[in-house]
Motif scaffolding. Structure first.
Motif, PDB file in Angstrom:
ATOM      1  N   CYS A  11       0.709  -0.924   0.002  1.00 16.93           N
ATOM      2  CA  CYS A  11      -0.023   0.012   0.231  1.00 16.93           C
ATOM      3  C   CYS A  11       0.421   1.398  -0.139  1.00 16.93           C
ATOM      4  O   CYS A  11       0.332   2.068  -0.447  1.00 16.93           O
ATOM      5  N   SER A  12       2.132   1.696   0.528  1.00 16.54           N
ATOM      6  CA  SER A  12       2.982   2.422   0.797  1.00 16.54           C
ATOM      7  C   SER A  12       3.467   2.748  -0.686  1.00 16.54           C
ATOM      8  O   SER A  12       3.771   1.794  -1.211  1.00 16.54           O
ATOM      9  N   ARG A  13       3.361   4.128  -1.188  1.00 14.58           N
ATOM     10  CA  ARG A  13       3.588   5.004  -2.576  1.00 14.58           C
ATOM     11  C   ARG A  13       5.658   4.396  -2.954  1.00 14.58           C
ATOM     12  O   ARG A  13       5.569   5.131  -3.675  1.00 14.58           O
ATOM     13  N   SER A  14       5.919   5.231  -1.418  1.00 18.86           N
ATOM     14  CA  SER A  14       7.121   5.785  -1.599  1.00 18.86           C
ATOM     15  C   SER A  14       8.431   5.129  -0.132  1.00 18.86           C
ATOM     16  O   SER A  14       6.966   5.320   0.742  1.00 18.86           O
ATOM     17  N   LEU A  15       9.360   5.722  -0.447  1.00 16.93           N
ATOM     18  CA  LEU A  15      10.225   4.921   0.947  1.00 16.93           C
ATOM     19  C   LEU A  15      11.313   5.603   1.179  1.00 16.93           C
ATOM     20  O   LEU A  15      11.389   5.547   0.016  1.00 16.93           O
ATOM     21  N   ALA A  16      11.316   6.751   1.920  1.00 13.73           N
ATOM     22  CA  ALA A  16      13.012   6.647   1.777  1.00 13.73           C
ATOM     23  C   ALA A  16      13.512   7.109   3.201  1.00 13.73           C
ATOM     24  O   ALA A  16      12.533   6.781   4.635  1.00 13.73           O
ATOM     25  N   PHE A  17      15.491   7.188   3.222  1.00 11.57           N
ATOM     26  CA  PHE A  17      15.717   6.317   4.661  1.00 11.57           C
ATOM     27  C   PHE A  17      17.312   7.220   4.112  1.00 11.57           C
ATOM     28  O   PHE A  17      17.663   7.286   3.272  1.00 11.57           O
ATOM     29  N   ASP A  18      17.984   7.251   5.627  1.00  9.62           N
ATOM     30  CA  ASP A  18      19.370   7.159   5.845  1.00  9.62           C
ATOM     31  C   ASP A  18      19.912   5.974   5.812  1.00  9.62           C
ATOM     32  O   ASP A  18      19.545   5.292   6.948  1.00  9.62           O
ATOM     33  N   ILE A  19      21.519   6.076   5.416  1.00 10.57           N
ATOM     34  CA  ILE A  19      22.243   5.026   6.066  1.00 10.57           C
ATOM     35  C   ILE A  19      23.352   6.271   7.045  1.00 10.57           C
ATOM     36  O   ILE A  19      23.782   6.518   5.799  1.00 10.57           O
ATOM     37  N   GLU A  20      23.726   6.124   7.894  1.00  9.55           N
ATOM     38  CA  GLU A  20      24.838   6.987   8.673  1.00  9.55           C
ATOM     39  C   GLU A  20      25.259   5.259   9.176  1.00  9.55           C
ATOM     40  O   GLU A  20      25.187   4.932   9.918  1.00  9.55           O
ATOM     41  N   ASP A  21      26.887   5.970   8.746  1.00  4.02           N
ATOM     42  CA  ASP A  21      27.704   4.374  10.185  1.00  4.02           C
ATOM     43  C   ASP A  21      27.374   4.052   9.424  1.00  4.02           C
ATOM     44  O   ASP A  21      27.148   2.651  11.379  1.00  4.02           O
ATOM     45  N   LYS A  23      23.967   2.671  10.149  1.00  5.98           N
ATOM     46  CA  LYS A  23      22.743   2.091  10.992  1.00  5.98           C
ATOM     47  C   LYS A  23      21.675   2.653   9.295  1.00  5.98           C
ATOM     48  O   LYS A  23      22.429   4.187   9.270  1.00  5.98           O
ATOM     49  N   VAL A  24      20.224   2.337   9.758  1.00  2.49           N
ATOM     50  CA  VAL A  24      19.456   3.319   9.458  1.00  2.49           C
ATOM     51  C   VAL A  24      18.865   4.186   9.883  1.00  2.49           C
ATOM     52  O   VAL A  24      18.370   3.938  11.381  1.00  2.49           O
ATOM     53  N   LYS A  25      18.458   5.192   9.202  1.00  2.19           N
ATOM     54  CA  LYS A  25      18.173   6.773  10.216  1.00  2.19           C
ATOM     55  C   LYS A  25      17.131   7.185   8.713  1.00  2.19           C
ATOM     56  O   LYS A  25      16.977   7.272   8.242  1.00  2.19           O
ATOM     57  N   ASN A  26      16.294   7.727  10.119  1.00  4.57           N
ATOM     58  CA  ASN A  26      15.298   8.972   9.497  1.00  4.57           C
ATOM     59  C   ASN A  26      14.339   8.113   8.225  1.00  4.57           C
ATOM     60  O   ASN A  26      14.271   8.674   7.049  1.00  4.57           O
ATOM     61  N   ILE A  27      13.826   7.003   8.546  1.00  5.22           N
ATOM     62  CA  ILE A  27      13.329   6.523   7.996  1.00  5.22           C
ATOM     63  C   ILE A  27      11.583   6.946   7.924  1.00  5.22           C
ATOM     64  O   ILE A  27      10.524   7.392   8.398  1.00  5.22           O
ATOM     65  N   ALA A  44      13.271   0.124  13.528  1.00  3.66           N
ATOM     66  CA  ALA A  44      14.445   0.329  12.492  1.00  3.66           C
ATOM     67  C   ALA A  44      15.370   1.110  13.176  1.00  3.66           C
ATOM     68  O   ALA A  44      16.534   1.321  12.645  1.00  3.66           O
ATOM     69  N   GLU A  45      15.390   2.461  13.295  1.00  2.68           N
ATOM     70  CA  GLU A  45      15.625   3.727  13.297  1.00  2.68           C
ATOM     71  C   GLU A  45      16.975   3.021  14.450  1.00  2.68           C
ATOM     72  O   GLU A  45      17.353   2.937  15.670  1.00  2.68           O
ATOM     73  N   GLY A  46      17.910   3.247  13.776  1.00  2.00           N
ATOM     74  CA  GLY A  46      19.355   3.049  14.210  1.00  2.00           C
ATOM     75  C   GLY A  46      20.259   1.699  14.457  1.00  2.00           C
ATOM     76  O   GLY A  46      21.050   1.078  15.026  1.00  2.00           O
ATOM     77  N   MET A  47      19.384   1.062  13.922  1.00  2.00           N
ATOM     78  CA  MET A  47      19.046  -0.621  13.842  1.00  2.00           C
ATOM     79  C   MET A  47      20.460  -0.627  12.814  1.00  2.00           C
ATOM     80  O   MET A  47      20.437  -0.065  11.739  1.00  2.00           O
ATOM     81  N   ALA A  48      21.708  -1.318  13.205  1.00  2.00           N
ATOM     82  CA  ALA A  48      22.433  -1.395  11.632  1.00  2.00           C
ATOM     83  C   ALA A  48      21.821  -2.328  10.573  1.00  2.00           C
ATOM     84  O   ALA A  48      20.685  -3.243  10.705  1.00  2.00           O
ATOM     85  N   GLN A  77      18.904  -3.728   0.713  1.00  2.00           N
ATOM     86  CA  GLN A  77      19.884  -4.664   0.008  1.00  2.00           C
ATOM     87  C   GLN A  77      20.213  -3.917  -1.313  1.00  2.00           C
ATOM     88  O   GLN A  77      21.423  -3.798  -1.116  1.00  2.00           O
ATOM     89  N   GLN A  78      19.163  -2.935  -2.221  1.00  2.00           N
ATOM     90  CA  GLN A  78      19.694  -2.260  -3.320  1.00  2.00           C
ATOM     91  C   GLN A  78      20.263  -1.555  -2.571  1.00  2.00           C
ATOM     92  O   GLN A  78      21.641  -0.755  -3.971  1.00  2.00           O
ATOM     93  N   CYS A  79      20.245  -0.432  -2.325  1.00  2.00           N
ATOM     94  CA  CYS A  79      20.938   0.757  -1.401  1.00  2.00           C
ATOM     95  C   CYS A  79      22.251  -0.239  -1.211  1.00  2.00           C
ATOM     96  O   CYS A  79      23.651   0.753  -1.941  1.00  2.00           O
ATOM     97  N   MET A  80      22.957  -1.196  -0.282  1.00  2.00           N
ATOM     98  CA  MET A  80      23.725  -1.751   0.138  1.00  2.00           C
ATOM     99  C   MET A  80      24.823  -2.127  -1.258  1.00  2.00           C
ATOM    100  O   MET A  80      26.103  -2.036  -1.643  1.00  2.00           O
ATOM    101  N   GLN A  81      23.523  -2.573  -2.244  1.00  2.00           N
ATOM    102  CA  GLN A  81      24.552  -3.100  -3.371  1.00  2.00           C
ATOM    103  C   GLN A  81      25.457  -2.243  -4.574  1.00  2.00           C
ATOM    104  O   GLN A  81      26.263  -2.706  -5.222  1.00  2.00           O
TER     105      GLN A  81
END
Length: 84
Positions: A11-21, A23-27, A44-48, A77-81
């Motif tokens: 149902c969600s239309r878009s997803l955005a997040f940051d990766i810092e050090d 860790k997942v941030k600002n989901i 999930a905030e701050g999770m590796a 996964q796509q971001c890391m790849q």
């Protein structure tokens, strides 16, 4: 690093997040089940990144073969790849 993703099959239309050090941030999810997605984002905030992918991958929603948590794992996964 900021990353945007368009989820598929949910149902969600878009997803955005940051990766810092590593860790997942600002989901942030747009659309979908507001309370559930705020809860998912808070948990999930701050999770590796690797831990988040392992925990969220494969979760389904009703009869769908995917879910917003699974789509977050796919986006991570796509971001890391794309950064290797």
């Amino acid at each position: 690093m900021h990353f945007s993703y368009q989820p598929k099959g949910v149902c969600s239309r878009s997803l955005a997040f940051d990766i810092e050090d590593g860790k997942v941030k600002n989901i942030q999810f747009m659309g979908g089940c507001d309370g559930n997605l705020k809860g998912l984002s808070a948990l999930a905030e701050g999770m590796a990144v690797e831990d988040a992918m392992q925990r969220l991958r494969g979760i389904t929603c009703g009869t769908k073969k995917t879910s917003c948590p699974d789509q977050l794992a796919t986006a991570l996964q796509q971001c890391m790849q794309s950064n290797t």
